[in-house]
Design a protein around this motif. Structure first.
Motif, PDB file in Angstrom:
ATOM      1  N   LEU A  63      34.362 -50.946 -76.089  1.00 52.27           N
ATOM      2  CA  LEU A  63      35.137 -51.444 -75.152  1.00 52.27           C
ATOM      3  C   LEU A  63      35.870 -50.434 -74.352  1.00 52.27           C
ATOM      4  O   LEU A  63      36.153 -50.437 -73.192  1.00 52.27           O
ATOM      5  CB  LEU A  63      36.199 -52.220 -75.832  1.00 52.27           C
ATOM      6  CG  LEU A  63      35.463 -53.462 -76.561  1.00 52.27           C
ATOM      7  CD1 LEU A  63      36.420 -54.244 -77.319  1.00 52.27           C
ATOM      8  CD2 LEU A  63      34.769 -54.470 -75.441  1.00 52.27           C
ATOM      9  N   ILE A  64      36.448 -49.370 -74.699  1.00 54.75           N
ATOM     10  CA  ILE A  64      37.181 -48.298 -74.229  1.00 54.75           C
ATOM     11  C   ILE A  64      36.331 -47.665 -73.087  1.00 54.75           C
ATOM     12  O   ILE A  64      36.769 -47.438 -72.115  1.00 54.75           O
ATOM     13  CB  ILE A  64      37.932 -47.251 -75.393  1.00 54.75           C
ATOM     14  CG1 ILE A  64      38.716 -48.056 -76.267  1.00 54.75           C
ATOM     15  CG2 ILE A  64      38.603 -46.409 -74.596  1.00 54.75           C
ATOM     16  CD1 ILE A  64      39.104 -47.079 -77.460  1.00 54.75           C
ATOM     17  N   TYR A  65      35.081 -47.263 -73.647  1.00 50.78           N
ATOM     18  CA  TYR A  65      34.283 -46.715 -72.713  1.00 50.78           C
ATOM     19  C   TYR A  65      34.235 -47.213 -71.543  1.00 50.78           C
ATOM     20  O   TYR A  65      33.969 -46.918 -70.229  1.00 50.78           O
ATOM     21  CB  TYR A  65      32.756 -46.129 -73.360  1.00 50.78           C
ATOM     22  CG  TYR A  65      31.791 -45.576 -72.512  1.00 50.78           C
ATOM     23  CD1 TYR A  65      31.661 -44.196 -72.680  1.00 50.78           C
ATOM     24  CD2 TYR A  65      30.883 -46.369 -71.680  1.00 50.78           C
ATOM     25  CE1 TYR A  65      30.775 -43.277 -71.889  1.00 50.78           C
ATOM     26  CE2 TYR A  65      30.039 -45.601 -70.741  1.00 50.78           C
ATOM     27  CZ  TYR A  65      29.991 -44.121 -71.017  1.00 50.78           C
ATOM     28  OH  TYR A  65      29.046 -43.471 -70.203  1.00 50.78           O
ATOM     29  N   ARG A  66      33.873 -48.847 -71.741  1.00 48.68           N
ATOM     30  CA  ARG A  66      33.403 -49.562 -70.460  1.00 48.68           C
ATOM     31  C   ARG A  66      34.952 -49.783 -69.643  1.00 48.68           C
ATOM     32  O   ARG A  66      35.006 -49.782 -68.421  1.00 48.68           O
ATOM     33  CB  ARG A  66      32.848 -50.831 -71.145  1.00 48.68           C
ATOM     34  CG  ARG A  66      31.502 -50.752 -71.094  1.00 48.68           C
ATOM     35  CD  ARG A  66      30.752 -51.942 -71.402  1.00 48.68           C
ATOM     36  NE  ARG A  66      30.552 -52.197 -72.955  1.00 48.68           N
ATOM     37  CZ  ARG A  66      30.453 -53.255 -73.630  1.00 48.68           C
ATOM     38  NH1 ARG A  66      30.954 -54.360 -73.197  1.00 48.68           N
ATOM     39  NH2 ARG A  66      30.317 -53.241 -74.919  1.00 48.68           N
ATOM     40  N   SER A  67      35.926 -50.005 -70.281  1.00 41.58           N
ATOM     41  CA  SER A  67      37.156 -50.225 -69.761  1.00 41.58           C
ATOM     42  C   SER A  67      37.653 -49.128 -68.929  1.00 41.58           C
ATOM     43  O   SER A  67      38.213 -49.316 -67.615  1.00 41.58           O
ATOM     44  CB  SER A  67      38.448 -50.593 -70.574  1.00 41.58           C
ATOM     45  OG  SER A  67      38.590 -49.737 -71.340  1.00 41.58           O
ATOM     46  N   MET A  68      37.400 -47.818 -69.408  1.00 42.79           N
ATOM     47  CA  MET A  68      37.754 -46.647 -68.718  1.00 42.79           C
ATOM     48  C   MET A  68      36.664 -46.428 -67.367  1.00 42.79           C
ATOM     49  O   MET A  68      36.942 -45.419 -66.801  1.00 42.79           O
ATOM     50  CB  MET A  68      37.846 -45.304 -69.474  1.00 42.79           C
ATOM     51  CG  MET A  68      39.044 -45.577 -70.466  1.00 42.79           C
ATOM     52  SD  MET A  68      39.088 -44.268 -71.530  1.00 42.79           S
ATOM     53  CE  MET A  68      39.780 -42.891 -70.545  1.00 42.79           C
ATOM     54  N   GLU A  69      35.587 -47.179 -67.320  1.00 44.48           N
ATOM     55  CA  GLU A  69      34.597 -47.096 -66.629  1.00 44.48           C
ATOM     56  C   GLU A  69      33.971 -45.363 -66.652  1.00 44.48           C
ATOM     57  O   GLU A  69      33.935 -44.849 -65.619  1.00 44.48           O
ATOM     58  CB  GLU A  69      34.933 -47.300 -64.709  1.00 44.48           C
ATOM     59  CG  GLU A  69      35.365 -48.604 -64.820  1.00 44.48           C
ATOM     60  CD  GLU A  69      35.630 -48.975 -63.474  1.00 44.48           C
ATOM     61  OE1 GLU A  69      36.144 -48.094 -62.626  1.00 44.48           O
ATOM     62  OE2 GLU A  69      35.508 -50.439 -63.253  1.00 44.48           O
ATOM     63  N   LEU A  70      33.774 -44.668 -67.756  1.00 44.53           N
ATOM     64  CA  LEU A  70      33.172 -43.573 -68.093  1.00 44.53           C
ATOM     65  C   LEU A  70      31.927 -43.470 -67.578  1.00 44.53           C
ATOM     66  O   LEU A  70      31.632 -42.144 -67.240  1.00 44.53           O
ATOM     67  CB  LEU A  70      33.399 -43.125 -69.690  1.00 44.53           C
ATOM     68  CG  LEU A  70      34.878 -43.091 -69.829  1.00 44.53           C
ATOM     69  CD1 LEU A  70      34.967 -42.944 -71.525  1.00 44.53           C
ATOM     70  CD2 LEU A  70      35.509 -41.937 -68.965  1.00 44.53           C
ATOM     71  N   SER A  71      30.848 -44.257 -67.604  1.00 44.96           N
ATOM     72  CA  SER A  71      29.761 -44.188 -67.175  1.00 44.96           C
ATOM     73  C   SER A  71      29.644 -43.523 -65.594  1.00 44.96           C
ATOM     74  O   SER A  71      28.897 -42.785 -65.248  1.00 44.96           O
ATOM     75  CB  SER A  71      28.818 -45.393 -67.046  1.00 44.96           C
ATOM     76  OG  SER A  71      29.543 -46.413 -66.085  1.00 44.96           O
ATOM     77  N   LYS A  72      30.848 -43.839 -64.724  1.00 44.78           N
ATOM     78  CA  LYS A  72      30.766 -43.497 -63.383  1.00 44.78           C
ATOM     79  C   LYS A  72      31.553 -42.088 -63.386  1.00 44.78           C
ATOM     80  O   LYS A  72      31.406 -41.419 -62.544  1.00 44.78           O
ATOM     81  CB  LYS A  72      31.946 -44.328 -62.668  1.00 44.78           C
ATOM     82  CG  LYS A  72      31.125 -45.635 -62.513  1.00 44.78           C
ATOM     83  CD  LYS A  72      32.125 -46.843 -61.463  1.00 44.78           C
ATOM     84  CE  LYS A  72      31.404 -47.972 -61.422  1.00 44.78           C
ATOM     85  NZ  LYS A  72      32.289 -49.282 -61.291  1.00 44.78           N
ATOM     86  N   LYS A  73      32.446 -41.724 -64.409  1.00 44.11           N
ATOM     87  CA  LYS A  73      33.453 -40.614 -64.512  1.00 44.11           C
ATOM     88  C   LYS A  73      32.870 -39.548 -64.961  1.00 44.11           C
ATOM     89  O   LYS A  73      33.068 -38.164 -64.636  1.00 44.11           O
ATOM     90  CB  LYS A  73      34.679 -41.092 -64.881  1.00 44.11           C
ATOM     91  CG  LYS A  73      35.651 -41.969 -64.354  1.00 44.11           C
ATOM     92  CD  LYS A  73      36.957 -42.387 -65.132  1.00 44.11           C
ATOM     93  CE  LYS A  73      37.525 -43.408 -64.111  1.00 44.11           C
ATOM     94  NZ  LYS A  73      38.802 -44.041 -64.969  1.00 44.11           N
ATOM     95  N   LEU A  74      32.162 -39.539 -66.196  1.00 52.28           N
ATOM     96  CA  LEU A  74      31.476 -38.623 -67.040  1.00 52.28           C
ATOM     97  C   LEU A  74      30.745 -37.488 -66.153  1.00 52.28           C
ATOM     98  O   LEU A  74      31.083 -36.350 -66.398  1.00 52.28           O
ATOM     99  CB  LEU A  74      30.526 -39.068 -68.142  1.00 52.28           C
ATOM    100  CG  LEU A  74      31.261 -39.717 -69.395  1.00 52.28           C
ATOM    101  CD1 LEU A  74      30.263 -40.113 -70.308  1.00 52.28           C
ATOM    102  CD2 LEU A  74      32.300 -38.606 -69.622  1.00 52.28           C
ATOM    103  N   PRO A  75      29.833 -37.889 -65.235  1.00 56.29           N
ATOM    104  CA  PRO A  75      29.013 -36.686 -64.351  1.00 56.29           C
ATOM    105  C   PRO A  75      30.019 -36.068 -63.571  1.00 56.29           C
ATOM    106  O   PRO A  75      29.582 -34.793 -63.618  1.00 56.29           O
ATOM    107  CB  PRO A  75      28.220 -37.766 -63.441  1.00 56.29           C
ATOM    108  CG  PRO A  75      28.076 -39.135 -63.826  1.00 56.29           C
ATOM    109  CD  PRO A  75      29.390 -39.342 -64.951  1.00 56.29           C
TER     110      PRO A  75
END
Length: 118
Positions: A63-75
């Motif tokens: 949930l935290i990964y998704r709520s922080m939108e990390l899929s967009k931010k990590l790269p």
């Protein structure tokens, strides 16, 4: 050699992994990732020993990964920033992690565990 089994006890994948370890008589010490969050130093050592990309250490279904939108931010984040983030909350970390210092297994894939441990 005894392993450290870093897990979240309520996680069904962690429960499967724990059963697998017990069925194969592999000694381990259990560590609750929510109560005892991995430090930046530990995650750095595991990352280096594992040979895996740092992204594999993130709990991408959490949930935290998704709520922080990390899929967009990590790269766009540096390894240093990612390590800081991972060490900030155990629920961001992919689990279980099984390690003895040399071997580091992230997530439970039965075939991979069999290859590395049996």
């Amino acid at each position: 050699m005894e392993f450290t089994f870093v897990c979240y006890p309520k996680c069904t994948t962690c429960q499967k992994a724990k059963r697998w370890l017990e069925e194969h008589h592999i000694p381990y010490t259990m560590r609750d990732i929510k109560e005892q969050n991995p430090t930046k130093e530990e995650i750095t050592l595991w990352y280096q020993a594992s040979g895996l990309p740092l992204k594999r250490f993130f709990n991408t279904s959490g949930l935290i990964y998704r709520s922080m939108e990390l899929s967009k931010k990590l790269p766009q984040m540096s390894d240093e920033e990612q390590l800081d983030l991972l060490s900030s909350d155990g629920m961001l970390v992919k689990r279980p992690i099984l390690t003895d210092g040399q071997t580091v297994l992230v997530g439970f894939r039965e075939k991979e565990w069999e290859e590395k441990l049996l």
